[in-house]
Scaffold this motif. Structure first.
Motif, PDB file in Angstrom:
ATOM      1  N   LYS A   5     -89.928 -41.600  -1.070  1.00 43.53           N
ATOM      2  CA  LYS A   5     -88.695 -41.300  -1.814  1.00 43.53           C
ATOM      3  C   LYS A   5     -87.479 -41.467  -0.904  1.00 43.53           C
ATOM      4  O   LYS A   5     -86.482 -42.066  -1.297  1.00 43.53           O
ATOM      5  CB  LYS A   5     -88.763 -39.885  -2.370  1.00 43.53           C
ATOM      6  N   SER A  50     -79.105 -47.129  -0.899  1.00 42.22           N
ATOM      7  CA  SER A  50     -77.779 -46.831  -0.363  1.00 42.22           C
ATOM      8  C   SER A  50     -77.214 -47.970   0.489  1.00 42.22           C
ATOM      9  O   SER A  50     -75.998 -48.093   0.604  1.00 42.22           O
ATOM     10  CB  SER A  50     -77.797 -45.537   0.445  1.00 42.22           C
ATOM     11  N   GLU A  69     -84.500 -44.268  -1.303  1.00 44.40           N
ATOM     12  CA  GLU A  69     -83.103 -43.837  -1.424  1.00 44.40           C
ATOM     13  C   GLU A  69     -82.235 -44.531  -0.369  1.00 44.40           C
ATOM     14  O   GLU A  69     -81.127 -44.982  -0.653  1.00 44.40           O
ATOM     15  CB  GLU A  69     -83.021 -42.325  -1.261  1.00 44.40           C
TER      16      GLU A  69
END
Length: 81
Positions: free
Chosen positions: A60, A68, A64
């Motif tokens: 996860k 980004s 992420e």
């Protein structure tokens, strides 16, 4: 990997393992593997010791991070002319 069967486990220990498994949403097998791994982790390779020292990301966290920095991967053609 071959299987190992554990017989004669004290009921109190079995209950504790089941409690840990339920509380952590892991299988009994996974909990027992982690217990065994922790017992022998002093005999691991230097690479795994480095991983423990440096830490790591969950899938996860990695996903992420990739999301980004996605905008940083785009090339602005006008900037390079």
């Amino acid at each position: 990997m071959q299987q190992i069967t554990i017989r004669g486990l004290e009921p109190k220990i079995e209950q504790e393992i089941r409690k840990i498994a339920k509380g952590s949403h892991k299988s009994i097998n996974q909990v027992i593997k982690e217990i065994i791994h922790n017992e022998f982790k002093g005999s691991t390779s230097p690479a795994s010791s480095l991983r423990e020292l440096a830490g790591g990301w969950s899938e996860k966290d990695a996903a992420e991070f990739k999301r980004s920095i996605k905008s940083c991967e785009q090339i602005d053609e006008a900037m390079w002319k």
